[in-house]
Design a protein around this motif. Sequence first.
Motif, mmCIF file in Angstrom:
data_model
loop_
_atom_site.group_PDB
_atom_site.id
_atom_site.type_symbol
_atom_site.label_atom_id
_atom_site.label_comp_id
_atom_site.label_asym_id
_atom_site.label_seq_id
_atom_site.Cartn_x
_atom_site.Cartn_y
_atom_site.Cartn_z
ATOM 1 N N SER A 16 10.575 46.968 53.973
ATOM 2 C CA SER A 16 11.372 47.047 52.746
ATOM 3 C C SER A 16 12.399 48.178 52.774
ATOM 4 C CB SER A 16 10.453 47.196 51.529
ATOM 5 O OG SER A 16 9.794 48.443 51.589
ATOM 6 N N SER A 17 12.309 49.064 53.768
ATOM 7 C CA SER A 17 13.251 50.186 53.832
ATOM 8 C C SER A 17 14.654 49.749 54.221
ATOM 9 C CB SER A 17 12.785 51.222 54.864
ATOM 10 O OG SER A 17 11.668 51.934 54.394
ATOM 11 N N ASP A 44 16.909 43.085 55.959
ATOM 12 C CA ASP A 44 15.978 42.160 56.585
ATOM 13 C C ASP A 44 16.524 41.682 57.944
ATOM 14 O OD1 ASP A 44 13.792 40.589 56.676
ATOM 15 O OD2 ASP A 44 14.361 39.275 55.005
ATOM 16 N N GLU A 79 22.418 40.786 52.623
ATOM 17 C CA GLU A 79 21.685 41.365 51.486
ATOM 18 C C GLU A 79 22.497 41.366 50.195
ATOM 19 O OE1 GLU A 79 18.576 42.412 51.349
ATOM 20 O OE2 GLU A 79 17.944 42.647 53.428
ATOM 21 N N SER A 125 20.631 45.320 47.878
ATOM 22 C CA SER A 125 20.013 44.027 48.136
ATOM 23 C C SER A 125 19.905 43.270 46.822
ATOM 24 C CB SER A 125 18.636 44.234 48.758
ATOM 25 O OG SER A 125 17.919 43.016 48.742
ATOM 26 N N SER A 184 16.218 41.858 46.081
ATOM 27 C CA SER A 184 15.140 42.735 45.621
ATOM 28 C C SER A 184 15.629 43.734 44.574
ATOM 29 C CB SER A 184 14.526 43.483 46.806
ATOM 30 O OG SER A 184 15.481 44.346 47.378
ATOM 31 N N THR A 217 17.285 46.338 44.917
ATOM 32 C CA THR A 217 17.105 47.736 45.340
ATOM 33 C C THR A 217 18.117 48.069 46.433
ATOM 34 O OG1 THR A 217 15.516 47.061 47.033
ATOM 35 C CG2 THR A 217 14.607 47.804 44.931
ATOM 36 N N LYS A 265 18.876 49.410 50.079
ATOM 37 C CA LYS A 265 18.203 49.457 51.373
ATOM 38 C C LYS A 265 19.117 50.132 52.389
ATOM 39 C CE LYS A 265 15.570 45.119 50.985
ATOM 40 N NZ LYS A 265 15.379 43.815 51.669
#
Length: 352
Positions: free
Chosen positions: A77-78, A81, A104, A176, A179, A181, A183
Amino acid sequence: WDMFVLAFVERLFRPTYKKDDFVLGKKLGEGAFGVVYKVSLAKKSSAKEGDLVLKKATEYGAVEIWMNERVRRACASSCADFVYGFLESSSKKGAEYWLIWRFEGESTLADLMQSKEFPYNVESMILGEVQDLPKGIERENKIIQTILRQLLFALDGLHSTGIVHRDIKPQNIIFSEGSRTFKIIDLGAATDLRVGINYIPKEFLLDPRYAAPEQYIMSTQTPSAPSAPVAAALSPVLWQLNLPDRFDIYSTGLILLQMAFPSFRSDSGLIQFNRQLKRCDYDLVAWRKNAEPRASADLRKGFELLDLDGGIGWELLTSMVRYKARQRTSAKAALAHPYFDKEGLLALSFMQ
Ligand code: ADP
Ligand code: MG
């Protein structure tokens, strides 16, 4: 050896691609070590992948593939993908490494920070809704806190895995959309000290705008890479001795600074800040003493934001931007800093 079986099975079931599978779209970036495109799959018959990102990289691509594989297994998750990486040798320019990620989203933190609306333009993206607060530094502070917390969380994942990124900057932080968030992207300059990959610092890769003052991440007493097994045994010790992760913390501190002070968001503004800080021997408190009395309205706004709640924002900033690596906080410790204290935030909103 279970790990090997798992890795093998995972590899077997992951899609593999070759050159002709991709239709090149918009160019997203071009650096000294590669070109990045948005791409789609030529045959959309298979499972829907959505948009992808392709980086055509030079010889450093091998390390970047290795880092991305490791991140996917240890702290997925850091970072963006990662889908697949391979050596493409039929290119006219000679061998290239091709790296594929899921697309993303459209914006990096750098894009978002360029907007006059920042940080309000990020608010609904990360908080899901617009806060019930009037526009002002308290509302801005809450958005900035959330961005910084997400960034530190991603960084803590990398550091706990033994990876130092070495090129943390807003251009390498992607939002992203899936999500909601931020990244981290671009592991092209990253180093994995626990396994000794890319152990010799390539300081020419570092971005001078965000680089900490130490030129080398490891002390100059350890100039060459030991063999892999020796490195694996030694590196936790070297890590403790040299705290190489604190290089990324310095860069992250500069990002907090840019978020708080609009005047340092531009390249020229940041370069000017770096020059001032260097003149103060990297002492942020000395810099403030010097800058604050003749501060512009823009600059005063930044101090005001960091001074909220008894100055916990300023305290966190000064614990990240320090000359000596070992005096800087770690990503994990920063996440536990009272700046991110939820109770504090709640108390604040009750007081409204
Ligand atoms: P470099 O800096 O070496 O050119 P990066 O890996 O930083 O390569 O990618 C360049 C740009 O491509 C990024 O700044 C970002 O705008 C875009 N990008 C990279 N990876 C992704 C991704 N997974 N999703 C969306 N955009 C991406
Ligand atoms: Mg980049």
